[in-house]
Design an enzyme around this catalytic site. Structure first.
Site, PDB file in Angstrom:
ATOM      1  N   TYR A 177     -20.579 -20.112  44.698  1.00  0.00           N
ATOM      2  CA  TYR A 177     -20.109 -20.216  43.313  1.00  0.00           C
ATOM      3  C   TYR A 177     -19.445 -21.570  43.140  1.00  0.00           C
ATOM      4  CZ  TYR A 177     -17.327 -19.302  39.114  1.00  0.00           C
ATOM      5  OH  TYR A 177     -16.771 -19.368  37.852  1.00  0.00           O
TER       6      TYR A 177
ATOM      7  N   ASP B 179     -18.477 -29.084  47.870  1.00  0.00           N
ATOM      8  CA  ASP B 179     -17.571 -28.469  46.905  1.00  0.00           C
ATOM      9  C   ASP B 179     -16.380 -27.922  47.693  1.00  0.00           C
ATOM     10  OD1 ASP B 179     -16.149 -27.058  45.087  1.00  0.00           O
ATOM     11  OD2 ASP B 179     -17.794 -25.765  44.412  1.00  0.00           O
TER      12      ASP B 179
ATOM     13  N   LYS C  29      -7.983 -26.242  42.837  1.00  0.00           N
ATOM     14  CA  LYS C  29      -7.124 -25.133  43.262  1.00  0.00           C
ATOM     15  C   LYS C  29      -5.811 -25.599  43.907  1.00  0.00           C
ATOM     16  CE  LYS C  29     -10.617 -21.492  43.487  1.00  0.00           C
ATOM     17  NZ  LYS C  29     -10.576 -20.801  42.205  1.00  0.00           N
TER      18      LYS C  29
HETATM   19  C1  LIG Z   1     -16.004 -23.255  45.468  1.00  0.00           C
HETATM   20  C2  LIG Z   1     -15.603 -23.227  44.029  1.00  0.00           C
HETATM   21  N1  LIG Z   1     -15.993 -24.224  43.216  1.00  0.00           N
HETATM   22  C3  LIG Z   1     -15.644 -24.257  41.926  1.00  0.00           C
HETATM   23  C4  LIG Z   1     -14.877 -23.255  41.384  1.00  0.00           C
HETATM   24  C5  LIG Z   1     -14.494 -23.319  39.929  1.00  0.00           C
HETATM   25  O1  LIG Z   1     -13.143 -23.633  39.791  1.00  0.00           O
HETATM   26  P1  LIG Z   1     -12.363 -23.277  38.447  1.00  0.00           P
HETATM   27  O2  LIG Z   1     -12.219 -21.802  38.406  1.00  0.00           O
HETATM   28  O3  LIG Z   1     -11.066 -24.018  38.576  1.00  0.00           O
HETATM   29  O4  LIG Z   1     -13.176 -23.798  37.321  1.00  0.00           O
HETATM   30  C6  LIG Z   1     -14.443 -22.200  42.169  1.00  0.00           C
HETATM   31  C7  LIG Z   1     -13.614 -21.111  41.624  1.00  0.00           C
HETATM   32  O5  LIG Z   1     -13.328 -20.136  42.228  1.00  0.00           O
HETATM   33  C8  LIG Z   1     -14.821 -22.183  43.537  1.00  0.00           C
HETATM   34  O6  LIG Z   1     -14.448 -21.188  44.354  1.00  0.00           O
END
Ligand SMILES: Cc1ncc(COP(=O)(O)O)c(C=O)c1O
Length: 458
Positions: free
Chosen positions: A155, A257, A284
């Site tokens: 995700y 990511d 985060k």
């Molecule tokens: C690996 C990863 N990338 C991107 C995101 C998206 O982040 P946000 O919720 O701050 O948009 C998340 C959210 O859980 C994530 O776990």
């Protein structure tokens, strides 16, 4: 299959302890779909509402206190409301939180991030979603190609390009070597998905197939270096090295990511794999609870971002509140020592999960990565989304979650595909309490419950 009486009693007790959440849900659900602002917060039969967090503790609307190991899906490696953050934020509020022009301290934070996360240049945004969206655009702009490879079960935020093959069921997931390109739900643009290719996590052959089919069309490969939207899955180091080599051979931008993993080890996942991506997205934990994300990477690529070049913009980007919070968090709170202690506690939890559930006769597979860890109720390793769908006993996971909640512990983020996060504010007593409670609930998790219908008992 009947639900054992003792398990049923746990679910009943959970409903009794969270009556106020039910009331709030009933008032809210006609105004806000499912009573939540993020689909991942929707819970059956109703979400639990909270109103306060301090240190390692969090308080729900019924006044129940919990030791929090969800930590806002890994945002709060700094813990709730760290005193050093409270101090800087109070000062910032008196001096203005959005200035409209660029904020002078971006230089300081960019330097900290460059040194810690091994990137040449950075741009700031607010959320993980924005960071991965922009990273893809930057890769496309730089390579002048359009196709992007992502992996089944990962995700990367709620935007159309990557809302594909996130959490499909077994039927929709397709073949192990050739996962299906299934949109994550209605409304995801077919046009946006037309340039996305899906590979199997940790399986270099499935990536090679896609490279062979589209040798001159792939702009980027994006992946969580450790998958944290499938519990915790650490792919073999060899996979990552071969992926790096493949991207080099084909002139493809490799994007890590690190929205979650940047808060797990001091230098993020690159520290573990020894593989340097071309671009990295981080969010985060890096600002201790304030909205900050980073797109960072090689100078040659990042310097293509700019006016009349590759677009990147956002009204709230690098707002002083988030930048100040980022500086204090990375410089003064998530220090090497503080993180090492949290990492040690998390590995104690992995060990405890393995031992306690094994002793209780429950099939268990527990994995840790830095400040986080996950428990799978499975008799074998979980290495990708197919394994998760086939082998994870979701029903047992919910018995675990609800029984832990009833005893004042939020053991992980809500969902069997999530993980716990230990913060720098968790104490040894917090960890001991978690272990005591695990000892208590293991006999409940050992009882026979249906595998898939996790909410039947409600
Ligand atoms: C690996 C990863 N990338 C991107 C995101 C998206 O982040 P946000 O919720 O701050 O948009 C998340 C959210 O859980 C994530 O776990």
């Amino acid at each position: 299959m009947d639900i054992p009486n003792e398990v049923q009693a746990e679910f009943n007790s959970f409903l009794k302890r969270t009556k106020r959440s039910n009331e709030i849900f009933n008032k809210t659900k006609d105004l806000v779909p499912y009573g939540v602002s993020s689909n991942y917060r929707a819970l059956e039969p109703y979400p639990i509402y909270f109103n306060r967090g301090v240190g390692s503790r969090i308080y729900d609307s019924d006044g129940n206190e919990y030791i929090d190991f969800n930590m806002a899906f890994g945002v709060l490696v700094a813990g709730h409301n760290h005193p050093k953050l409270v101090e800087i934020i109070e000062e910032r509020i008196r001096n203005g939180v959005v200035l409209g022009f660029e904020y002078e301290r971006i230089y300081e934070l960019a330097n900290i991030i460059r040194d810690r996360f091994n990137v040449d240049m950075v741009r700031f945004s607010s959320t993980g979603l924005e960071a991965t969206l922009h990273a893809i655009r930057i890769a496309r702009g730089y390579t002048q190609r359009d196709k992007v490879i992502k992996f089944l079960g990962t995700y990367h935020g709620s935007h159309d390009f990557l809302l594909v093959a996130t959490k499909p069921n077994l039927y929709a997931a397709g073949n192990r070597k050739r996962p299906s390109k299934v949109p994550s739900g209605p409304g995801v643009s077919k046009a946006a998905l037309s340039e996305i290719l899906v590979a199997q996590y940790g399986d270099i052959e499935s990536v090679e197939l896609l490279f062979a089919e589209h040798p001159d069309e792939i702009a980027a490969v994006i992946l969580e270096p450790v998958a944290m939207n499938m519990g915790v899955i650490i792919p073999p180091k060899e996979f990552m090295h071969r992926l790096r080599a493949l991207c080099d051979d084909y002139g493809v931008v490799l994007i890590f990511d690190e929205v979650k993993t940047s808060g797990k080890l001091f230098h993020g996942a690159e520290e573990y794999f020894g593989v340097k991506p071309d671009l990295k997205t981080m969010a985060k934990a890096i600002a201790g609870g304030y909205p900050l994300s980073v797109i960072g990477g090689r100078k040659e690529i990042m310097s293509e971002v700019g006016p009349d070049k590759i677009p990147h913009a956002g009204t709230f980007n690098s707002n002083p509140l988030s930048i100040d919070a980022g500086i204090v968090t990375l410089r003064d709170i998530l220090t090497r020592d503080a993180m090492d202690r949290a990492i040690k506690y998390s590995s104690e939890l992995v060990k405890a999960h393995r031992e306690i559930f094994t002793d209780a006769g429950v099939p268990v597979y527990s994995v840790g990565f830095g400040t986080s860890g996950a428990v799978f109720f499975s008799d074998r390793e979980i290495n990708n989304w197919h394994d998760f769908l086939l082998y994870e006993h979701t029903g047992k996971w919910w018995v675990y979650f609800v029984s832990m909640m009833n005893r004042g512990i939020i053991p992980t983020a809500p969902g069997p595909d999530e993980q716990w996060t230990v913060s720098v504010q968790h104490s040894e007593e917090d960890v001991e309490r978690m272990v005591d409670v695990l000892n208590d609930v293991a006999r409940l998790v050992a009882m026979d419950v249906p595998k898939m219908k996790n909410i039947e008992a409600f």
